[in-house]
Write a protein that holds these residues in place. Structure first.
Motif, mmCIF file in Angstrom:
data_model
loop_
_atom_site.group_PDB
_atom_site.id
_atom_site.type_symbol
_atom_site.label_atom_id
_atom_site.label_comp_id
_atom_site.label_asym_id
_atom_site.label_seq_id
_atom_site.Cartn_x
_atom_site.Cartn_y
_atom_site.Cartn_z
ATOM 1 N N GLY A 154 0.827 -1.198 0.000
ATOM 2 C CA GLY A 154 0.000 0.000 0.000
ATOM 3 C C GLY A 154 0.861 1.247 0.000
ATOM 4 O O GLY A 154 2.091 1.177 -0.107
ATOM 5 N N ASN A 155 0.235 2.393 0.171
ATOM 6 C CA ASN A 155 0.975 3.657 0.131
ATOM 7 C C ASN A 155 1.898 3.842 1.328
ATOM 8 O O ASN A 155 2.852 4.616 1.271
ATOM 9 N N HIS A 156 1.667 3.120 2.418
ATOM 10 C CA HIS A 156 2.549 3.213 3.586
ATOM 11 C C HIS A 156 3.735 2.248 3.488
ATOM 12 O O HIS A 156 4.678 2.358 4.271
ATOM 13 N N ASP A 157 3.662 1.304 2.568
ATOM 14 C CA ASP A 157 4.700 0.282 2.468
ATOM 15 C C ASP A 157 5.789 0.677 1.474
ATOM 16 O O ASP A 157 5.559 1.461 0.561
ATOM 17 N N CYS A 158 6.955 0.082 1.644
ATOM 18 C CA CYS A 158 8.028 0.186 0.655
ATOM 19 C C CYS A 158 7.924 -1.047 -0.240
ATOM 20 O O CYS A 158 8.070 -2.178 0.244
ATOM 21 N N ALA A 159 7.667 -0.829 -1.532
ATOM 22 C CA ALA A 159 7.450 -1.953 -2.452
ATOM 23 C C ALA A 159 8.634 -2.907 -2.462
ATOM 24 O O ALA A 159 8.475 -4.140 -2.409
ATOM 25 N N GLU A 160 9.843 -2.360 -2.532
ATOM 26 C CA GLU A 160 11.031 -3.197 -2.625
ATOM 27 C C GLU A 160 11.233 -4.042 -1.364
ATOM 28 O O GLU A 160 11.598 -5.220 -1.445
ATOM 29 N N ARG A 161 11.000 -3.444 -0.193
ATOM 30 C CA ARG A 161 11.194 -4.192 1.056
ATOM 31 C C ARG A 161 10.139 -5.285 1.208
ATOM 32 O O ARG A 161 10.445 -6.404 1.621
ATOM 33 N N LEU A 162 8.880 -4.956 0.911
ATOM 34 C CA LEU A 162 7.813 -5.937 1.099
ATOM 35 C C LEU A 162 7.950 -7.084 0.096
ATOM 36 O O LEU A 162 7.623 -8.234 0.417
ATOM 37 N N ALA A 163 8.438 -6.788 -1.112
ATOM 38 C CA ALA A 163 8.541 -7.813 -2.160
ATOM 39 C C ALA A 163 9.813 -8.650 -2.053
ATOM 40 O O ALA A 163 9.966 -9.614 -2.807
ATOM 41 N N PHE A 164 10.692 -8.300 -1.126
ATOM 42 C CA PHE A 164 11.950 -9.040 -1.009
ATOM 43 C C PHE A 164 11.673 -10.513 -0.711
ATOM 44 O O PHE A 164 10.900 -10.852 0.190
ATOM 45 N N GLY A 165 12.280 -11.395 -1.493
ATOM 46 C CA GLY A 165 12.139 -12.834 -1.265
ATOM 47 C C GLY A 165 10.825 -13.405 -1.750
ATOM 48 O O GLY A 165 10.468 -14.536 -1.371
ATOM 49 N N ASN A 166 10.080 -12.657 -2.596
ATOM 50 C CA ASN A 166 8.755 -13.153 -2.989
ATOM 51 C C ASN A 166 8.824 -14.450 -3.785
ATOM 52 O O ASN A 166 7.928 -15.296 -3.682
ATOM 53 N N SER A 167 9.870 -14.645 -4.579
ATOM 54 C CA SER A 167 10.002 -15.903 -5.325
ATOM 55 C C SER A 167 10.161 -17.074 -4.368
ATOM 56 O O SER A 167 9.589 -18.161 -4.573
ATOM 57 N N LEU A 168 10.942 -16.871 -3.327
ATOM 58 C CA LEU A 168 11.136 -17.921 -2.329
ATOM 59 C C LEU A 168 9.847 -18.175 -1.554
ATOM 60 O O LEU A 168 9.488 -19.329 -1.267
ATOM 61 N N MET A 169 9.110 -17.097 -1.223
ATOM 62 C CA MET A 169 7.874 -17.251 -0.457
ATOM 63 C C MET A 169 6.798 -17.989 -1.240
ATOM 64 O O MET A 169 5.922 -18.631 -0.649
ATOM 65 N N GLU A 170 6.862 -17.917 -2.563
ATOM 66 C CA GLU A 170 5.855 -18.614 -3.366
ATOM 67 C C GLU A 170 5.907 -20.119 -3.163
ATOM 68 O O GLU A 170 4.913 -20.819 -3.368
ATOM 69 N N THR A 171 7.058 -20.640 -2.743
ATOM 70 C CA THR A 171 7.144 -22.073 -2.458
ATOM 71 C C THR A 171 6.295 -22.450 -1.241
ATOM 72 O O THR A 171 5.975 -23.623 -1.046
ATOM 73 N N SER A 172 5.937 -21.455 -0.441
ATOM 74 C CA SER A 172 5.034 -21.657 0.708
ATOM 75 C C SER A 172 3.648 -21.100 0.423
ATOM 76 O O SER A 172 2.862 -20.876 1.347
ATOM 77 N N GLN A 173 3.364 -20.853 -0.849
ATOM 78 C CA GLN A 173 2.068 -20.328 -1.297
ATOM 79 C C GLN A 173 1.763 -18.943 -0.722
ATOM 80 O O GLN A 173 0.610 -18.609 -0.437
ATOM 81 N N VAL A 174 2.807 -18.150 -0.538
ATOM 82 C CA VAL A 174 2.648 -16.747 -0.161
ATOM 83 C C VAL A 174 3.041 -15.919 -1.384
ATOM 84 O O VAL A 174 4.197 -15.962 -1.827
ATOM 85 N N TYR A 175 2.064 -15.182 -1.922
ATOM 86 C CA TYR A 175 2.274 -14.448 -3.167
ATOM 87 C C TYR A 175 2.250 -12.944 -2.870
ATOM 88 O O TYR A 175 1.233 -12.400 -2.430
ATOM 89 N N VAL A 176 3.378 -12.290 -3.114
ATOM 90 C CA VAL A 176 3.513 -10.864 -2.827
ATOM 91 C C VAL A 176 3.677 -10.120 -4.151
ATOM 92 O O VAL A 176 4.464 -10.533 -5.009
ATOM 93 N N SER A 177 2.914 -9.032 -4.322
ATOM 94 C CA SER A 177 3.018 -8.265 -5.566
ATOM 95 C C SER A 177 4.435 -7.712 -5.701
ATOM 96 O O SER A 177 4.950 -7.074 -4.779
ATOM 97 N N PRO A 178 5.074 -7.941 -6.836
ATOM 98 C CA PRO A 178 6.424 -7.406 -7.046
ATOM 99 C C PRO A 178 6.367 -5.914 -7.329
ATOM 100 O O PRO A 178 5.297 -5.345 -7.542
ATOM 101 N N VAL A 179 7.531 -5.278 -7.325
ATOM 102 C CA VAL A 179 7.617 -3.872 -7.724
ATOM 103 C C VAL A 179 7.049 -3.751 -9.134
ATOM 104 O O VAL A 179 7.408 -4.530 -10.030
#
Length: 379
Positions: free
Chosen positions: A82-107
């Motif tokens: 969201g507007n309060h979040d840092c896109a780069e920080r929140l998306a860090f490791g998103n490829s790895l997290m997908e192996t646990s079915q956690v999907y984070v919007s990339p930058v």
């Protein structure tokens, strides 16, 4: 297909310098309990995970623990920034997290992440649209309209390919025209951050974040779930909840709410100092709640904030509602100043400031002080 819709956790938030982390831990445990009962196929987190672009280590730890437990309760967790979040920080490791079915919007790079979950009616496709500023979209699509937030969102969605015959869910973090705001939300001058509900035509459900009050806009299936906690005194009358969405065959969607119960409520109390300090007034209430006290006494209570905190230790704000505060007078001109005594001038000033004349006791006190000052000045 059952979905659980959350947004605006604002982990790490402080209100009047009070840290909300303990309250956030409590409410997130309740969210996990609801997830365990509801067993949703997916949990949608619609932005503003943190309260700051650079969250504290403790805030990151709270979200890490919550996300780890949440992933055990469902097939997928879908997260946007969201507007309060840092896109780069929140998306860090998103490829790895997908192996646990956690999907984070990339930058944002011109494409939007989509997740497909299947049930007896086929695929429910969940599309992740993070918070976008026009400048970000213009950088990617230089030759397409992106002067306003509406332009930016329309352009981003125009490049999203999906099958309209499938059930499509959008997770977004925007201000939809016609929705109600709270004082704790960021405002854009002139409403340039607004988008009409029509930009979301074609989606069976739109899981929105950004506004703190739970509400639907134009149709029941374009919905803000609201914050899990009250984050301003403009929210005192809101009932906080998580939203449960159930999709059956195409075109059949139901929405319901599961209420949340805070560790400490955020509420307002009102009355005279004697009324608010009477045992009969606060007995049976949670005096540990976060409080805004509005005193109706005509005279200010000396050190009133600290005195009230003896009973209400989490008193955040003390206001007065009396004749003085209800009518703001201004000094328009000084007339016949030379003909008036110091006491008369002070009496006029007092009445302008307090919307009532001085009492006899106050007048006597001021006269004594003025005489003392003039006497000392003459030596």
């Amino acid at each position: 297909m059952k979905l659980m819709h959350l947004s605006d956790l604002h982990i790490g938030k402080r209100i009047y310098e009070y840290s909300m982390l303990e309250d956030q831990r409590h409410i997130l445990k309740e969210v996990l309990a609801i997830a365990g009962e509801e067993k949703p196929s997916a949990v949608l987190l619609a932005g503003d995970i943190y309260d700051r672009a650079v969250p504290s280590a403790e805030a990151v730890s709270v979200f890490d623990e919550f996300l780890s437990e949440l992933a055990k309760c469902c097939e997928a967790v879908c997260v946007i920034y969201g507007n309060h979040d840092c896109a780069e920080r929140l998306a860090f490791g998103n490829s790895l997290m997908e192996t646990s079915q956690v999907y984070v919007s990339p930058v944002y790079d011109g494409t939007l992440k989509s997740v497909c979950l299947n049930d007896e009616w086929g695929c429910v496709r969940i599309h992740l649209l993070p918070f976008l500023k026009p400048a970000v979209v213009r950088h990617v699509w230089e030759d397409e309209p992106a002067d306003t937030t509406e332009d930016a969102v329309r352009t981003a969605l125009a490049h999203l390919t999906f099958d309209p015959d499938e059930r499509n869910v959008l997770v977004a973090h925007q201000f939809v025209t016609g929705a109600s705001r709270c004082e704790s939300e960021e405002l854009a001058v002139g409403g340039v951050d607004q988008v009409p509900a029509s930009v979301f035509d074609g989606f069976d459900y739109v899981a929105l974040g950004h506004l703190h009050g739970p509400q639907s806009v134009e149709r029941e299936t374009i919905r803000y779930c609201g914050t899990p906690l009250k984050y301003s005194f403009s929210e005192v009358h809101q009932n906080k909840s998580v939203t449960i969405v159930e999709l059956e065959e195409k075109g059949k969607v139901s929405v319901r709410m599961r209420p949340l119960h805070p560790l400490r409520d955020l509420r307002e109390i009102r009355g005279t100092y004697l009324e608010l300090t009477a045992k009969s007034f606060y007995e049976g209430t949670n005096t540990e709640d976060y409080i805004r006290a509005v005193l109706t006494d005509e005279e200010d209570i000396p050190d009133g904030l600290q005195k009230l905190r003896v009973i209400y230790p989490n008193l955040m704000q003390l206001l007065y509602d009396n004749q003085r505060t209800r009518e703001d007078q201004t000094v328009e001109s000084a007339e016949n100043v030379e003909k008036k005594s110091e006491l008369e001038l002070f009496e006029e000033f007092y009445e302008i400031q307090n919307n009532q004349p001085m009492s006899e006791q106050q007048r006597t006190f001021c006269q004594e002080q003025l005489e003392k000052i003039l006497s000392e000045g003459g030596r």
